[in-house]
Write an enzyme that holds these catalytic residues in place. Structure first.
Site, mmCIF file in Angstrom:
data_model
loop_
_atom_site.group_PDB
_atom_site.id
_atom_site.type_symbol
_atom_site.label_atom_id
_atom_site.label_comp_id
_atom_site.label_asym_id
_atom_site.label_seq_id
_atom_site.Cartn_x
_atom_site.Cartn_y
_atom_site.Cartn_z
ATOM 1 N N ASN A 49 0.793 -0.997 0.099
ATOM 2 C CA ASN A 49 0.240 -0.067 -0.032
ATOM 3 C C ASN A 49 0.891 1.100 0.124
ATOM 4 O O ASN A 49 1.452 1.693 0.897
ATOM 5 C CB ASN A 49 -0.934 0.064 1.266
ATOM 6 C CG ASN A 49 -1.673 1.458 1.232
ATOM 7 O OD1 ASN A 49 -1.724 2.091 0.458
ATOM 8 N ND2 ASN A 49 -2.404 1.422 2.348
ATOM 9 N N TRP A 50 1.049 1.732 -1.230
ATOM 10 C CA TRP A 50 1.941 2.927 -1.475
ATOM 11 C C TRP A 50 1.507 4.285 -0.733
ATOM 12 O O TRP A 50 2.173 5.028 -0.519
ATOM 13 C CB TRP A 50 2.048 3.337 -2.791
ATOM 14 C CG TRP A 50 2.964 2.076 -3.497
ATOM 15 C CD1 TRP A 50 3.382 0.978 -3.126
ATOM 16 C CD2 TRP A 50 3.447 2.318 -4.728
ATOM 17 N NE1 TRP A 50 3.927 0.194 -3.935
ATOM 18 C CE2 TRP A 50 4.212 1.144 -5.038
ATOM 19 C CE3 TRP A 50 3.625 3.222 -5.894
ATOM 20 C CZ2 TRP A 50 4.805 0.754 -6.293
ATOM 21 C CZ3 TRP A 50 4.302 3.134 -6.921
ATOM 22 C CH2 TRP A 50 5.048 1.858 -7.331
ATOM 23 N N LYS A 51 0.112 4.271 -0.170
ATOM 24 C CA LYS A 51 -0.544 5.287 0.565
ATOM 25 C C LYS A 51 -0.117 6.723 -0.366
ATOM 26 O O LYS A 51 -0.146 6.409 -1.852
ATOM 27 C CB LYS A 51 0.085 5.716 1.760
ATOM 28 C CG LYS A 51 -0.046 4.268 2.765
ATOM 29 C CD LYS A 51 0.085 4.422 4.255
ATOM 30 C CE LYS A 51 -0.045 3.234 4.865
ATOM 31 N NZ LYS A 51 -0.040 3.221 6.324
ATOM 32 N N HIS A 74 -9.439 1.462 4.512
ATOM 33 C CA HIS A 74 -8.298 1.817 5.269
ATOM 34 C C HIS A 74 -8.521 2.564 6.502
ATOM 35 O O HIS A 74 -9.288 3.594 6.333
ATOM 36 C CB HIS A 74 -7.181 2.237 4.368
ATOM 37 C CG HIS A 74 -5.942 2.137 5.066
ATOM 38 N ND1 HIS A 74 -5.396 3.016 6.045
ATOM 39 C CD2 HIS A 74 -4.796 0.929 4.924
ATOM 40 C CE1 HIS A 74 -4.241 2.616 6.377
ATOM 41 N NE2 HIS A 74 -3.650 1.362 5.899
ATOM 42 N N GLU A 83 -6.778 4.903 7.591
ATOM 43 C CA GLU A 83 -6.550 6.343 7.293
ATOM 44 C C GLU A 83 -7.706 6.914 6.547
ATOM 45 O O GLU A 83 -8.304 8.040 6.824
ATOM 46 C CB GLU A 83 -5.428 6.367 6.507
ATOM 47 C CG GLU A 83 -4.064 6.130 7.111
ATOM 48 C CD GLU A 83 -3.127 5.414 6.633
ATOM 49 O OE1 GLU A 83 -2.963 5.547 5.322
ATOM 50 O OE2 GLU A 83 -2.252 4.989 7.181
ATOM 51 N N GLU A 128 -5.659 -4.894 10.160
ATOM 52 C CA GLU A 128 -4.722 -4.007 10.381
ATOM 53 C C GLU A 128 -4.848 -3.097 11.726
ATOM 54 O O GLU A 128 -5.552 -2.061 11.542
ATOM 55 C CB GLU A 128 -4.530 -2.763 9.249
ATOM 56 C CG GLU A 128 -4.106 -3.567 7.839
ATOM 57 C CD GLU A 128 -3.477 -2.249 7.156
ATOM 58 O OE1 GLU A 128 -2.639 -2.592 6.417
ATOM 59 O OE2 GLU A 128 -4.151 -1.280 7.055
ATOM 60 N N GLY A 162 2.372 2.195 10.889
ATOM 61 C CA GLY A 162 3.406 3.147 10.465
ATOM 62 C C GLY A 162 4.341 3.604 12.004
ATOM 63 O O GLY A 162 4.844 4.657 12.117
ATOM 64 N N SER A 200 3.403 -2.422 10.095
ATOM 65 C CA SER A 200 4.967 -2.437 10.305
ATOM 66 C C SER A 200 5.159 -3.898 10.066
ATOM 67 O O SER A 200 6.001 -4.579 10.723
ATOM 68 C CB SER A 200 5.247 -2.253 11.808
ATOM 69 O OG SER A 200 5.007 -0.912 12.100
ATOM 70 N N GLY A 224 2.770 -1.244 4.106
ATOM 71 C CA GLY A 224 3.044 0.234 3.907
ATOM 72 C C GLY A 224 4.490 0.704 3.581
ATOM 73 O O GLY A 224 4.934 0.428 2.509
ATOM 74 N N GLY A 225 5.033 1.327 4.510
ATOM 75 C CA GLY A 225 6.431 1.872 4.512
ATOM 76 C C GLY A 225 7.335 0.854 3.699
ATOM 77 O O GLY A 225 8.094 1.149 2.712
HETATM 78 P P1 13P Z 1 2.991 0.350 7.566
HETATM 79 O O1 13P Z 1 3.467 -1.057 6.865
HETATM 80 O O2 13P Z 1 3.833 1.480 7.033
HETATM 81 O O3 13P Z 1 2.885 0.193 8.996
HETATM 82 O O4 13P Z 1 1.511 0.364 7.069
HETATM 83 C C1 13P Z 1 0.610 -0.618 7.102
HETATM 84 C C2 13P Z 1 -0.485 -0.020 6.135
HETATM 85 O O5 13P Z 1 -1.288 0.621 6.776
HETATM 86 C C3 13P Z 1 -0.648 -1.078 5.099
HETATM 87 O O6 13P Z 1 -1.997 -0.512 4.475
#
Ligand code: 13P
Length: 248
Positions: free
Chosen positions: A10-12, A95, A97, A167, A173, A213, A234-235
């Site tokens: 997930n590149w956000k 998500h 967010e 999640e 994050g 994470s 994510g990251g």
């Molecule tokens: P991180 O892997 O950066 O914690 O993000 C997880 C996430 O929200 C994937 O959708």
């Protein structure tokens, strides 16, 4: 039944179109795999160049969001038919967010899940609790409420084909991964919830990811759990490490 693992990035809101193409080139050989599904969920503006950049590879492309109407006066939104026409196969829905910053509630997300299926997209439906909810001991109540509300009117066959991502919000994050036991416990609970709403065959087929994470160091142990069918990353999906996660 052996479920095929699915590892999605997930590149956000990261990567300009040119950076996106460069990242695809960097990751191309690293994410090669015959045994797992690999998906890049990318910002809307990166979809067209990324679809082009991953042509001929094992990578499939996902969107991070969609709107509930097919077309019309909805300035700034992107419809399911637009995504499909651009070559998108998956779409992240719900998500944390989007739930938090854009106030998307379960009734709205249910419409998004329906719209995704109607268009032929595979939803990656996210759920997860806050730290406060975990400490209060209501994690599974909360997740079950999210799952049940988001899947109203969705058939067993549709659920069999979709992906659910657990999640925990406190693990996103933050570098603070859920323990393997915590992640497995909730993913198992989600599968039990699906069995209750539908049946054992549906629960057995649906793929459930862990996200929060995930990194090259913890992926193998997480993905070895019986109810964890891969990760939503994510990251770590924005760097070479993603290849290590895919080939855990
Ligand atoms: P991180 O892997 O950066 O914690 O993000 C997880 C996430 O929200 C994937 O959708």
């Amino acid at each position: 039944m052996a479920r095929r693992k699915i590892i999605a990035g997930n590149w956000k809101m990261n990567m300009t179109p040119s950076q996106a193409v460069a990242l695809c080139a960097e990751l191309k050989d690293l994410v090669k795999s015959d045994s797992v599904d690999v998906v890049y969920c990318v910002p809307a503006i990166d979809i067209v160049p990324v679809v082009e950049a991953v042509k001929g590879t094992n990578v499939q492309v996902g969107a991070e969001n969609l709107y509930i109407e097919d077309k019309g006066a909805y300035t700034g939104e992107i419809s399911a038919p637009m995504l499909v026409d651009a070559g998108v196969k998956f779409v992240i829905i719900g998500h944390s967010e989007r739930r938090e910053y854009f106030k998307e509630d379960d009734a709205f997300l249910n419409k998004k899940v329906k719209k995704a299926f109607e268009a032929g997209l595979t939803p990656i439906l996210c759920c997860g609790e806050t730290l406060e909810q975990r400490e209060m001991g209501v994690t599974m109540d909360w997740i079950r409420l999210q799952i049940k509300s988001d899947l109203v009117g969705i058939t067993a066959d549709q659920v069999k084909s979709m992906v659910i991502a657990y999640e925990p919000i406190w693990a996103i994050g933050t570098g603070k991964t859920a323990t393997t036991e915590q992640a497995e416990e909730v993913c198992k609970g989600i599968r039990e919830c699906i069995a209750e709403i539908y049946d054992a065959a549906t629960a057995d087929a649906v793929r459930i990811q862990y996200g929060g994470s995930v990194n090259a160091g913890n992926a193998a142990e997480l993905f070895a759990q019986p109810d964890i069918d891969g990760g939503l990353v994510g990251g770590a999906s924005l760097k070479a490490d993603f290849g290590k996660i895919v080939n855990y």
